[in-house]
Write a protein that holds these residues in place. Structure first.
Motif, PDB file in Angstrom:
ATOM      1  N   LYS A 200      -1.633   0.164 -15.449  1.00 26.98           N
ATOM      2  CA  LYS A 200      -2.674  -0.218 -14.480  1.00 26.98           C
ATOM      3  C   LYS A 200      -3.415   0.990 -13.929  1.00 26.98           C
ATOM      4  O   LYS A 200      -4.409   0.842 -13.221  1.00 26.98           O
ATOM      5  N   ASN A 201      -2.897   2.191 -14.237  1.00 30.46           N
ATOM      6  CA  ASN A 201      -3.475   3.441 -13.725  1.00 30.46           C
ATOM      7  C   ASN A 201      -3.523   3.435 -12.195  1.00 30.46           C
ATOM      8  O   ASN A 201      -4.527   3.773 -11.569  1.00 30.46           O
ATOM      9  N   GLU A 202      -2.389   3.068 -11.590  1.00 26.83           N
ATOM     10  CA  GLU A 202      -2.280   2.987 -10.140  1.00 26.83           C
ATOM     11  C   GLU A 202      -1.049   3.739  -9.644  1.00 26.83           C
ATOM     12  O   GLU A 202      -0.059   3.877 -10.368  1.00 26.83           O
ATOM     13  N   ASP A 203      -1.106   4.219  -8.407  1.00 30.86           N
ATOM     14  CA  ASP A 203       0.037   4.883  -7.790  1.00 30.86           C
ATOM     15  C   ASP A 203       1.196   3.898  -7.629  1.00 30.86           C
ATOM     16  O   ASP A 203       0.985   2.685  -7.504  1.00 30.86           O
ATOM     17  N   LEU A 204       2.405   4.443  -7.594  1.00 25.02           N
ATOM     18  CA  LEU A 204       3.609   3.636  -7.401  1.00 25.02           C
ATOM     19  C   LEU A 204       4.345   4.095  -6.146  1.00 25.02           C
ATOM     20  O   LEU A 204       4.647   5.276  -5.997  1.00 25.02           O
ATOM     21  N   TRP A 205       4.601   3.143  -5.255  1.00 28.69           N
ATOM     22  CA  TRP A 205       5.415   3.387  -4.064  1.00 28.69           C
ATOM     23  C   TRP A 205       6.740   2.655  -4.256  1.00 28.69           C
ATOM     24  O   TRP A 205       6.789   1.559  -4.821  1.00 28.69           O
ATOM     25  N   PHE A 206       7.827   3.252  -3.761  1.00 28.51           N
ATOM     26  CA  PHE A 206       9.122   2.563  -3.791  1.00 28.51           C
ATOM     27  C   PHE A 206       9.783   2.725  -2.440  1.00 28.51           C
ATOM     28  O   PHE A 206       9.769   3.823  -1.855  1.00 28.51           O
ATOM     29  N   SER A 207      10.365   1.653  -1.922  1.00 29.72           N
ATOM     30  CA  SER A 207      10.989   1.735  -0.595  1.00 29.72           C
ATOM     31  C   SER A 207      12.235   0.870  -0.510  1.00 29.72           C
ATOM     32  O   SER A 207      12.291  -0.234  -1.057  1.00 29.72           O
ATOM     33  N   THR A 208      13.253   1.415   0.169  1.00 31.03           N
ATOM     34  CA  THR A 208      14.470   0.676   0.522  1.00 31.03           C
ATOM     35  C   THR A 208      14.862   1.117   1.938  1.00 31.03           C
ATOM     36  O   THR A 208      14.036   1.650   2.667  1.00 31.03           O
ATOM     37  N   LYS A 209      16.110   0.930   2.296  1.00 28.55           N
ATOM     38  CA  LYS A 209      16.600   1.357   3.614  1.00 28.55           C
ATOM     39  C   LYS A 209      17.851   2.217   3.419  1.00 28.55           C
ATOM     40  O   LYS A 209      18.941   1.890   3.876  1.00 28.55           O
ATOM     41  N   LYS A 235       3.668  12.506 -17.159  1.00 27.79           N
ATOM     42  CA  LYS A 235       2.698  11.450 -17.467  1.00 27.79           C
ATOM     43  C   LYS A 235       1.893  11.082 -16.225  1.00 27.79           C
ATOM     44  O   LYS A 235       0.677  10.872 -16.301  1.00 27.79           O
ATOM     45  N   PHE A 236       2.568  10.993 -15.082  1.00 32.52           N
ATOM     46  CA  PHE A 236       1.878  10.652 -13.840  1.00 32.52           C
ATOM     47  C   PHE A 236       0.921  11.758 -13.438  1.00 32.52           C
ATOM     48  O   PHE A 236      -0.229  11.493 -13.044  1.00 32.52           O
ATOM     49  N   GLU A 237       1.390  12.998 -13.512  1.00 29.63           N
ATOM     50  CA  GLU A 237       0.548  14.118 -13.110  1.00 29.63           C
ATOM     51  C   GLU A 237      -0.659  14.269 -14.022  1.00 29.63           C
ATOM     52  O   GLU A 237      -1.752  14.617 -13.566  1.00 29.63           O
ATOM     53  N   ALA A 238      -0.482  13.951 -15.319  1.00 26.95           N
ATOM     54  CA  ALA A 238      -1.604  14.030 -16.260  1.00 26.95           C
ATOM     55  C   ALA A 238      -2.685  13.011 -15.914  1.00 26.95           C
ATOM     56  O   ALA A 238      -3.876  13.234 -16.189  1.00 26.95           O
ATOM     57  N   ARG A 239      -2.285  11.878 -15.309  1.00 24.03           N
ATOM     58  CA  ARG A 239      -3.245  10.834 -14.908  1.00 24.03           C
ATOM     59  C   ARG A 239      -3.699  11.001 -13.449  1.00 24.03           C
ATOM     60  O   ARG A 239      -4.443  10.183 -12.931  1.00 24.03           O
ATOM     61  N   ASN A 240      -3.158  12.036 -12.783  1.00 23.31           N
ATOM     62  CA  ASN A 240      -3.424  12.249 -11.357  1.00 23.31           C
ATOM     63  C   ASN A 240      -2.921  11.072 -10.522  1.00 23.31           C
ATOM     64  O   ASN A 240      -3.539  10.669  -9.530  1.00 23.31           O
ATOM     65  N   LEU A 241      -1.783  10.505 -10.949  1.00 25.38           N
ATOM     66  CA  LEU A 241      -1.144   9.403 -10.237  1.00 25.38           C
ATOM     67  C   LEU A 241       0.016   9.931  -9.410  1.00 25.38           C
ATOM     68  O   LEU A 241       0.626  10.943  -9.734  1.00 25.38           O
ATOM     69  N   TRP A 264       3.672  -1.556  -5.237  1.00 28.66           N
ATOM     70  CA  TRP A 264       4.733  -1.349  -4.250  1.00 28.66           C
ATOM     71  C   TRP A 264       6.017  -1.953  -4.804  1.00 28.66           C
ATOM     72  O   TRP A 264       6.142  -3.161  -4.903  1.00 28.66           O
ATOM     73  N   ALA A 265       6.962  -1.101  -5.194  1.00 31.84           N
ATOM     74  CA  ALA A 265       8.226  -1.552  -5.786  1.00 31.84           C
ATOM     75  C   ALA A 265       9.266  -1.797  -4.695  1.00 31.84           C
ATOM     76  O   ALA A 265       9.438  -0.964  -3.793  1.00 31.84           O
ATOM     77  N   LEU A 266       9.961  -2.932  -4.811  1.00 28.95           N
ATOM     78  CA  LEU A 266      10.919  -3.347  -3.788  1.00 28.95           C
ATOM     79  C   LEU A 266      12.135  -4.013  -4.419  1.00 28.95           C
ATOM     80  O   LEU A 266      12.047  -4.580  -5.505  1.00 28.95           O
ATOM     81  N   LYS A 267      13.241  -3.961  -3.703  1.00 27.48           N
ATOM     82  CA  LYS A 267      14.430  -4.689  -4.133  1.00 27.48           C
ATOM     83  C   LYS A 267      14.160  -6.196  -4.095  1.00 27.48           C
ATOM     84  O   LYS A 267      13.127  -6.648  -3.596  1.00 27.48           O
ATOM     85  N   ASN A 268      15.100  -6.957  -4.599  1.00 23.04           N
ATOM     86  CA  ASN A 268      14.918  -8.383  -4.854  1.00 23.04           C
ATOM     87  C   ASN A 268      14.443  -9.170  -3.622  1.00 23.04           C
ATOM     88  O   ASN A 268      13.389  -9.811  -3.646  1.00 23.04           O
ATOM     89  N   TYR A 269      15.212  -9.126  -2.546  1.00 26.95           N
ATOM     90  CA  TYR A 269      14.860  -9.914  -1.354  1.00 26.95           C
ATOM     91  C   TYR A 269      13.621  -9.346  -0.664  1.00 26.95           C
ATOM     92  O   TYR A 269      12.735 -10.093  -0.236  1.00 26.95           O
ATOM     93  N   ASP A 270      13.555  -8.017  -0.557  1.00 28.23           N
ATOM     94  CA  ASP A 270      12.389  -7.387   0.065  1.00 28.23           C
ATOM     95  C   ASP A 270      11.109  -7.796  -0.663  1.00 28.23           C
ATOM     96  O   ASP A 270      10.083  -8.093  -0.045  1.00 28.23           O
ATOM     97  N   GLY A 271      11.171  -7.806  -1.994  1.00 35.00           N
ATOM     98  CA  GLY A 271      10.011  -8.188  -2.788  1.00 35.00           C
ATOM     99  C   GLY A 271       9.627  -9.637  -2.590  1.00 35.00           C
ATOM    100  O   GLY A 271       8.444  -9.990  -2.601  1.00 35.00           O
ATOM    101  N   ASP A 272      10.631 -10.493  -2.416  1.00 30.92           N
ATOM    102  CA  ASP A 272      10.388 -11.914  -2.173  1.00 30.92           C
ATOM    103  C   ASP A 272       9.595 -12.098  -0.886  1.00 30.92           C
ATOM    104  O   ASP A 272       8.576 -12.802  -0.843  1.00 30.92           O
ATOM    105  N   VAL A 273      10.031 -11.437   0.173  1.00 27.54           N
ATOM    106  CA  VAL A 273       9.397 -11.584   1.486  1.00 27.54           C
ATOM    107  C   VAL A 273       8.015 -10.928   1.508  1.00 27.54           C
ATOM    108  O   VAL A 273       7.028 -11.517   1.949  1.00 27.54           O
ATOM    109  N   MET A 274       7.945  -9.695   1.017  1.00 26.50           N
ATOM    110  CA  MET A 274       6.691  -8.950   1.114  1.00 26.50           C
ATOM    111  C   MET A 274       5.594  -9.530   0.215  1.00 26.50           C
ATOM    112  O   MET A 274       4.406  -9.429   0.531  1.00 26.50           O
TER     113      MET A 274
END
Length: 405
Positions: A200-209, A235-241, A264-274
């Motif tokens: 998708k040529n998009e940035d990736l965020w990942f979050s947990t607690k 690969k990310f740096e080559a795409r400026n991601l 925005w990457a999330l664990k199972n339940y977090d992803g369900d809610v968000m």
């Protein structure tokens, strides 16, 4: 001449109002143009009860065999549903069962329309939720603690190693829940997210607690970072991601202040809610695509919402409903497009594109279902509320023009 298919699409039918719309979408939008070739599984609650949920397992395995599936919304029964449908037990979520068998990642993206403005005024581009689709609360074991006592978490290794941790000392009744995940599944989740971000040529965020869950959530954080550093950083740096990790509470604040346009990457339940939060803020739960992608390259497309029970009860009374079918239409178009790509059927891919274009053009022309009327912001084009069938027919007229151009 209808478009021919080479390989069956795994079709998973569902429940209530979405089941009604499922059939109408096929009759009005698909079958006039495509000679549908599907392997059909009925995942309605009565059939799941009749087969002791074996039908869900069979459908998931068929998805693994043929590679592409499309799924209708289904009921995950609670106590009230057990009584309503006279069930022998409270069957688990079909989506949870399918995700566990495929061990994939669910990517959910809002469908943006000119004329419907996100509730968060800064959002200009879609935000894709990447939800881990294995383990955690959806595969948890639970105990109703009946009396005072001590609860322990125990692991017994194949080599005889025993690890034991006291969870809690109960002074009286309570509840217990044991969750799990596996390194292999987390690794698949991470790679799916990195690959999808690149595609998708998009940035990736990942979050947990991980500050609270210092072993469970921290393992997710460590695996993501190791795979990024060893396999994807260049690969990310080559795409400026950008890839970065942050605590989920910080991520929520950043998301609200952002312009969108990232994953925005999330664990199972977090992803369900968000995913519900994001889809609602962009406009409607019925305006969100959802695709499950497995590590083996299997795809399952579905609507990201429920079975629209309230409208179904109105439908049973013979009352007119204005239920939004867009997410279900996009589930079909996504699955047909992927089937066309895999089988090298350009006409099928083009049909999927035309179907989505016709759907969005219908809404942007002011013809829409009731849930969208209240969100409409354009003053130059008045919003007209259509019932579900008339909305599908309005799409069909535009689709027919595109197919016959």
């Amino acid at each position: 001449m209808k478009i021919q298919m080479k390989t069956p699409l795994v079709e998973m039918d569902g429940d209530e109002m979405t089941r009604v719309l499922w059939q109408q979408i096929k009759e009005i939008l698909l079958e006039p143009y495509v000679d549908l070739y599907t392997e059909y599984y009925d995942l309605s609650l009565p059939i799941r009860e009749e087969t002791k949920d074996q039908v869900t397992v069979d459908a998931a395995n068929a998805n693994k065999k043929y590679g592409v599936a499309v799924k209708c919304a289904t009921i995950t029964p609670n106590a009230q549903r057990v009584e309503e449908y006279n069930l022998s037990q409270m069957w688990k979520s079909p989506n949870g069962t399918i995700r566990a068998i495929l061990d994939g990642t669910v990517f959910r993206t809002p469908i943006m329309v000119n004329g419907i403005v996100p509730a968060v005024r800064t959002w200009q581009k879609p935000i894709t939720i990447a939800r881990h689709a294995f383990g955690d609360v959806y595969k948890a074991s639970e105990i109703r603690v009946p009396e005072a006592g001590v609860a322990r978490l125990v692991f017994e290794g194949e080599d005889g190693q025993v690890i034991s941790e006291e969870i809690a000392a109960f002074e009286g009744p309570g509840v217990l829940q044991g969750q799990f995940n596996k390194d292999k599944s987390i690794e698949s989740f991470a790679r799916s997210c990195f690959e999808y971000a690149l595609s998708k040529n998009e940035d990736l965020w990942f979050s947990t607690k991980d500050t609270i869950s210092k072993k469970y959530d921290h393992r997710f954080k460590d695996i993501f970072q190791e795979i990024y550093d060893n396999e994807y950083k260049e690969k990310f740096e080559a795409r400026n991601l950008e890839y970065f990790y942050t605590l989920i509470d910080d991520a929520v604040a950043r998301v609200i202040r952002s312009k969108g346009g990232f994953i925005w990457a999330l664990k199972n339940y977090d992803g369900d809610v968000m995913s519900d939060m994001v889809s609602t803020a962009f406009g409607s739960l019925a305006m969100m695509t959802s695709v499950l992608v497995s590590p083996e390259g299997n795809y399952e497309y579905e609507a990201a919402h429920g079975t629209v029970t309230r409208h179904y009860y109105k439908y049973l009374k013979g009352e007119e409903t204005s239920t939004n079918p867009v997410a279900t239409i996009f589930a079909w178009s996504g699955a047909l497009r992927k089937r066309g790509e895999v089988d090298d059927l350009p006409d099928l891919v083009a049909f999927a594109d035309h179907l989505e274009e016709a759907t969005l053009e219908t809404i942007e022309a002011g013809e829409m279902t009731g849930d969208l009327v209240g969100l409409w912001t354009r003053e130059d084009i008045p919003a007209v509320k259509l019932n579900s069938t008339d909305f599908l027919k309005a799409i069909a007229s535009r689709l027919d023009a595109k197919q016959n151009a």
